[in-house]
Write a protein that holds these residues in place. Structure first.
Motif, short mmCIF file in Angstrom:
data_model
loop_
_atom_site.label_atom_id
_atom_site.label_comp_id
_atom_site.label_asym_id
_atom_site.label_seq_id
_atom_site.Cartn_x
_atom_site.Cartn_y
_atom_site.Cartn_z
N THR A 32 0.98 -1.32 -0.05
CA THR A 32 -0.07 -0.09 -0.11
C THR A 32 1.07 1.28 -0.14
O THR A 32 0.28 2.37 -0.18
N THR A 33 2.11 1.16 -0.13
CA THR A 33 3.03 2.32 0.03
C THR A 33 3.54 2.77 -1.23
O THR A 33 4.44 3.58 -1.41
N GLY A 34 3.04 2.07 -2.34
CA GLY A 34 3.60 2.74 -3.73
C GLY A 34 3.74 1.16 -4.46
O GLY A 34 3.00 0.39 -4.15
N GLY A 35 4.62 1.04 -5.59
CA GLY A 35 4.82 0.17 -6.26
C GLY A 35 5.45 0.47 -7.61
O GLY A 35 5.82 1.63 -7.76
N PRO A 36 5.80 -0.71 -8.45
CA PRO A 36 6.44 -0.38 -9.67
C PRO A 36 5.53 -0.04 -10.71
O PRO A 36 4.34 0.24 -10.48
N GLY A 37 6.23 0.64 -11.75
CA GLY A 37 5.46 1.05 -13.05
C GLY A 37 4.43 2.24 -12.64
O GLY A 37 4.63 3.30 -11.91
N ARG A 40 3.95 3.90 -9.15
CA ARG A 40 5.03 4.79 -8.62
C ARG A 40 4.47 6.05 -8.19
O ARG A 40 5.06 6.79 -7.38
N ARG A 41 3.54 6.52 -8.88
CA ARG A 41 2.91 7.86 -8.38
C ARG A 41 2.37 7.91 -6.98
O ARG A 41 2.00 8.73 -6.41
N TYR A 42 2.08 6.71 -6.40
CA TYR A 42 1.57 6.70 -5.11
C TYR A 42 2.72 6.33 -3.92
O TYR A 42 2.27 5.96 -2.86
N GLU A 43 3.79 6.47 -4.53
CA GLU A 43 5.21 6.20 -3.54
C GLU A 43 4.94 7.09 -2.05
O GLU A 43 4.73 8.43 -2.36
#
Length: 209
Positions: A32-37, A40-43
């Motif tokens: 829930t802290t972000g992710g790839p691709g 990434r905008r939710y980092e």
């Protein structure tokens, strides 16, 4: 997999709705802290305080007093992205990328946070508590999930505009939504509106008789 009396994270949707999301495992809470691709905008993991804040919200209780370096935040993001890709591959019935499995296994091979029993009978943490041990603890939780009885129940929320990932630990195995407070409730509202629309729609076939 660690659990607390009230498992789950308190999240806020893009529309401002606050809801509790229980992905069913510590390692999936990290997603829930972000992710790839595109994720990434939710980092949100930018500095040590961010990783410590996530640990405080997670099911890892009691929250250890962590000493985290910037390098360990980078390692946490690398592990999270690998877990994200592995989880997505699972939901699609595809094999995970070997390099992602290597990332998880390498992190899991390091010393984790060491739990201990306190004089009051409550769980505590013994020894050093740093970012590296936190990451190892999350990675070991991932190994347990991916090799355990619920490995085939890793799923993505059934809503067409939600990408939250969870493991369905319910006995019947019929969980479809990230949260009944959020996507589940929205689907109920849509279904109710659709039924009402059908009920109030004039019977064109009879009017033409």
């Amino acid at each position: 997999m660690d659990s607390s009396a009230t498992p789950g994270l308190v999240l806020r949707s893009h529309s401002g709705v606050v809801f509790r999301f229980d992905p069913g495992a510590l390692c999936l809470e990290l997603l829930t802290t972000g992710g790839p691709g595109e994720f990434r905008r939710y980092e949100v993991l930018h500095e040590p305080a961010d990783l410590a804040a996530w640990a405080a919200r997670s099911r890892l209780t009691p929250t250890p007093a962590l000493e985290i370096t910037p390098e360990e935040v980078t390692d946490a993001r690398l592990l999270r992205d690998a877990l994200f890709r592995i989880a997505i591959a699972r939901t699609r019935g595809e094999p995970p990328a070997p390099e992602d499995l290597d990332t998880v296994n390498e992190a899991a091979a390091r010393p984790p946070l060491a739990p201990a029993v306190g004089p009051d009978g409550e769980r505590r943490w013994a020894g050093p508590a740093d970012g590296a041990r936190l990451i190892a603890t999350v990675a070991r939780d991932a190994v347990e999930l991916l090799t355990g009885p619920f490995a085939e129940r890793i799923r993505t929320c059934a809503s067409d505009n939600c990408s939250l990932i969870y493991v369905d630990t319910s006995r019947p195995g019929r969980r479809r939504w990230c949260s009944m407070e959020h996507c589940g409730n929205r689907q109920k509202v849509r279904a109710l509106r659709a039924r009402r629309s059908t009920e109030h729609r004039p019977d064109v076939s009879r009017e033409s008789e």
